[in-house]
Design a protein around this motif. Structure first.
Motif, mmCIF file in Angstrom:
data_model
loop_
_atom_site.group_PDB
_atom_site.id
_atom_site.type_symbol
_atom_site.label_atom_id
_atom_site.label_comp_id
_atom_site.label_asym_id
_atom_site.label_seq_id
_atom_site.Cartn_x
_atom_site.Cartn_y
_atom_site.Cartn_z
ATOM 1 N N GLY A 102 34.416 -4.898 43.035
ATOM 2 C CA GLY A 102 35.801 -4.438 43.087
ATOM 3 C C GLY A 102 35.996 -2.938 43.027
ATOM 4 O O GLY A 102 37.121 -2.481 42.886
ATOM 5 N N ALA A 103 34.910 -2.164 43.116
ATOM 6 C CA ALA A 103 35.045 -0.714 43.037
ATOM 7 C C ALA A 103 35.427 -0.141 44.394
ATOM 8 O O ALA A 103 34.712 -0.331 45.374
ATOM 9 N N ARG A 104 36.561 0.553 44.427
ATOM 10 C CA ARG A 104 36.938 1.272 45.642
ATOM 11 C C ARG A 104 35.965 2.421 45.819
ATOM 12 O O ARG A 104 35.308 2.821 44.862
ATOM 13 N N PRO A 105 35.883 2.989 47.035
ATOM 14 C CA PRO A 105 34.880 4.043 47.281
ATOM 15 C C PRO A 105 34.914 5.172 46.254
ATOM 16 O O PRO A 105 33.863 5.626 45.801
ATOM 17 N N GLY A 106 36.096 5.623 45.860
ATOM 18 C CA GLY A 106 36.196 6.726 44.899
ATOM 19 C C GLY A 106 35.597 6.350 43.549
ATOM 20 O O GLY A 106 34.799 7.093 42.970
ATOM 21 N N ARG A 107 35.969 5.171 43.054
ATOM 22 C CA ARG A 107 35.449 4.715 41.763
ATOM 23 C C ARG A 107 33.942 4.531 41.835
ATOM 24 O O ARG A 107 33.205 4.905 40.932
ATOM 25 N N SER A 108 33.512 3.958 42.935
ATOM 26 C CA SER A 108 32.088 3.713 43.119
ATOM 27 C C SER A 108 31.322 5.029 43.104
ATOM 28 O O SER A 108 30.248 5.127 42.511
ATOM 29 N N PHE A 109 31.900 6.066 43.709
ATOM 30 C CA PHE A 109 31.231 7.363 43.743
ATOM 31 C C PHE A 109 31.080 7.934 42.332
ATOM 32 O O PHE A 109 29.993 8.306 41.912
ATOM 33 N N PHE A 110 32.181 7.967 41.591
ATOM 34 C CA PHE A 110 32.128 8.619 40.281
ATOM 35 C C PHE A 110 31.405 7.788 39.228
ATOM 36 O O PHE A 110 30.831 8.313 38.291
ATOM 37 N N ARG A 111 31.439 6.472 39.406
ATOM 38 C CA ARG A 111 30.872 5.597 38.379
ATOM 39 C C ARG A 111 29.414 5.246 38.665
ATOM 40 O O ARG A 111 28.655 4.958 37.748
ATOM 41 N N VAL A 112 29.032 5.227 39.934
ATOM 42 C CA VAL A 112 27.687 4.757 40.280
ATOM 43 C C VAL A 112 26.870 5.816 41.024
ATOM 44 O O VAL A 112 25.830 6.265 40.542
ATOM 45 N N LEU A 113 27.372 6.239 42.190
ATOM 46 C CA LEU A 113 26.565 7.125 43.029
ATOM 47 C C LEU A 113 26.318 8.473 42.357
ATOM 48 O O LEU A 113 25.190 8.960 42.291
ATOM 49 N N MET A 114 27.392 9.067 41.838
ATOM 50 C CA MET A 114 27.283 10.392 41.233
ATOM 51 C C MET A 114 26.322 10.391 40.029
ATOM 52 O O MET A 114 25.390 11.203 39.993
ATOM 53 N N PRO A 115 26.503 9.494 39.066
ATOM 54 C CA PRO A 115 25.555 9.502 37.932
ATOM 55 C C PRO A 115 24.113 9.252 38.369
ATOM 56 O O PRO A 115 23.194 9.849 37.823
#
Lengths: 276, 349
Positions: A182-195
């Motif tokens: 359920g993560a939209r691209p923005g959330r996915s970026f900050f919560r998963v990809l970025m870390p």
């Protein structure tokens, strides 16, 4: 095995550490107009480098430019790096080589390229005038903006390649899992990809910051006489003033500040994101 | 209304067809397996349901609603990835709570629900660990909990057992099935392992070359395979080429085999399961004669390969005891094979 490695190891140590140790020793000597320098053990050169407002300003400019360049480079590089890392077509390797291509040409040549791009009768001004947007040429050259613009252009490939290799090591499925949950691209970026790409960001940013702190040709060619950064100032002491001890002290000041700032930056950013 | 409905979905990649118009329905609480060899289109189908692949044509309906054009994060599906795809920088509890976090569930509620989901997979004691500190089986259960905590309309399993060792596989198989049944999860599972599919599913859909070869219960596919491909893929079968002749089947090398009816008269393949064949010594007098080529001792069972002319036929039987007539058999011995004609099936290609 250890015995076989030893000679090569010693040679490498000599090549890497020798000049540094020599410079470190010189930085404690006393300048002498006649004999170049006298053997001594004084902190005078360092005291002067730190206390002199002239050099304080140069160091501050250097740090600010390096920080701005690092931040801009990271922002600009992330998108292309992600795109390159996730690319599956046969263009991938070609584009990777293309990204590396600017590195084949030295910084001096590329700085000269930016000179041609930004000068009053350069490409940018000609285009703007041709399009009728401006009547008089803009003063683009010999501004801090020109130095930052050109430096970012020069260090971008390092950042893109460092980031791309780290992003490539993050399984695509992890991003898919985030979207699936359920993560939209923005959330996915900050919560998963970025870390997860943080080690790459840190490695790239450290590399770029060091390169920017030591930028020589770009500030010299594009900054103009009023704009001063540390590497040209160090060179000036060695080449023009022939004050080797002070030049060495300036160089080590630059080194110390760079080391402190990079380690500080890494630990702060790492702590902030690891907690997530 | 079905929980999941695929209506004639199709996927082309350039000129290549991955899925060639496939329709299926899954009722609420049902577990359906997509079974087939690699490249058959089963994974593409699963990814179209999850929203990672856009169908070239057709539609996906979840609870009657057309979701074909929705992004993955807008669909009420939970996919358990073959590689588990846990978030390495989050604890087990944070992994499980991620979907709830995305749905803006408050922290306290999130933690309670995550713990409840972890309890279901018996991992509540590992909530504060990181995925790298867990064994493969434990990671698998975290991935399950991360999906089922959301109580999704459709639960998707991609080769759920393929990364586990053989011993764990049986255990996890029953565990997943028990969870799925107790929570009445509508589940679509993709697997290439027919045993996995047979034991876990309510129904199976066998795919090949982007098409459905046969759909039905495990018994349907095993006992009444639609064609030679199904007979060979589901369980083991001796598939022998030849043609129907009178009341039997004449193999390509001339042996006459028993067949029940001339029902599938057009069939050019004859399928018989290895365990339906009775092996006897040559002096038994009845059955088809052949030569024993190979004996494989498997413990409880023994597998024999018998040559009927040039046609090898596999027979699986309980390993004979010391006093059994078959005990002393050696390779090269003449033997007889017999089976009721009704056990065999005449099939098309």
């Amino acid at each position: 095995m250890a015995k076989l490695v030893l000679p090569a190891g010693l040679l490498v140590l000599l090549l890497l550490g020798g000049p540094m140790l020599l410079m470190l020793r010189y930085s404690f000597n006393v300048f002498d107009p006649l004999f170049l320098m006298k053997q001594a053990f004084t902190f005078e050169n360092y005291a002067r480098a730190v206390a002199d407002p002239y050099y304080q300003k140069i160091l501050t400019t250097t740090i600010l430019v390096a920080l701005a360049c690092t931040a801009l480079t990271t922002l600009l590089a992330y998108g292309p790096a992600y795109w390159l890392a996730r690319m599956e077509s046969r263009w991938k390797s070609k584009l990777t080589i293309l990204t590396m291509f600017p590195l084949l040409v030295g910084g001096v040549v590329r700085s000269a390229g930016y000179l041609a791009l930004l000068s009053t009768d350069g490409l940018v001004n000609a285009a703007l005038r041709g399009a009728g947007i401006i009547a008089e040429p803009l003063q683009l050259l010999y501004t801090p903006g020109a130095v930052i613009f050109a430096t970012v252009g020069i260090v971008l490939p390092y950042m893109i390649l460092t980031l791309a290799s780290v992003i490539e090591s993050i399984p695509r499925q992890v991003e898919e899992a985030a979207a699936n949950l359920g993560a939209r691209p923005g959330r996915s970026f900050f919560r998963v990809l970025m870390p997860l790409s943080l080690p790459g960001v840190l490695a790239g940013a450290t590399l770029v910051f060091i390169l920017c702190m030591n930028a020589y040709a770009t500030p010299l060619l594009l900054g103009g006489p009023q704009f001063q950064m540390m590497a040209p100032a160090v060179y000036e002491q060695f080449a023009r003033a022939s004050n080797w001890p002070f030049g060495a002290a300036l160089a080590f000041l630059l080194l110390i500040v760079t080391v402190i700032l990079t380690s500080l930056g890494s630990s702060v950013i790492a702590r902030r994101y690891r907690a997530g | 209304m079905k929980s999941l409905e695929l209506v004639n979905i199709r996927k082309d990649y350039g000129g290549a067809v991955a899925v060639a118009g496939m329709s299926m329905q899954i009722a609420r609480g049902e577990l359906v397996s997509l079974l087939g060899p690699s490249g058959c289109g089963k994974t593409t189908t699963l990814r179209m349901v999850a929203g990672f692949v856009a169908p070239s044509a057709g539609s996906v309906l979840i609870d009657g609603r057309d979701v074909t054009r929705l992004a993955p994060y807008e669909r009420d599906t939970a996919l358990v990835f073959q590689s588990y795809a846990l978030f390495p920088h989050m604890t087990v509890a944070q992994n499980v709570g991620f979907g709830l976090e995305m749905r803006k569930v408050g922290r306290a509620e999130r933690e309670a629900q995550s713990l409840e989901a972890l309890r279901r997979v018996r991992l509540e004691h590992l909530a504060d660990r990181y995925p790298r500190q867990l064994s493969g089986g434990q990671q698998q259960r975290v991935a399950l909990a991360r999906g089922l905590v959301l109580n999704p309309a459709v639960f998707l399993l991609d080769e759920p057992l393929s990364n586990l060792d053989a011993k764990l596989r049986g255990e996890v198989r029953s565990e997943i099935r028990a969870l799925q049944q107790s929570l009445e999860l509508t589940t679509l599972m993709v697997t290439h392992d027919q045993e996995e599919a047979l034991t876990m599913s309510d129904r199976l859909v066998l795919m090949e070359g982007g098409r459905v070869r046969q759909a039905g219960t495990a018994q349907d596919l095993y006992e009444r395979p639609a064609d030679a491909f199904v007979a060979e893929f589901v369980g083991r079968s001796n598939v022998i080429e030849g043609r129907a002749e009178g009341g039997g089947f004449r193999t390509a090398c001339g042996t006459l085999l028993p067949a029940a009816a001339a029902g599938a008269a057009g069939g050019s393949f004859y399928a018989i399961r290895p365990e339906k064949i009775v092996l006897a010594r040559e002096d038994a007098g009845e059955g088809v004669g052949g030569a024993l080529r190979e004996i494989l001792y498997l413990g409880a069972q023994t597998e024999y390969t018998v040559m009927l002319g040039q046609t090898p036929v596999t027979v699986i039987a309980a390993t004979p005891g010391p006093d059994d007539a078959l005990a002393g058999l050696r390779t090269g011995d003449p033997v007889r094979l017999s089976w009721p004609g009704a056990s065999a099936r005449l099939l098309g290609a």
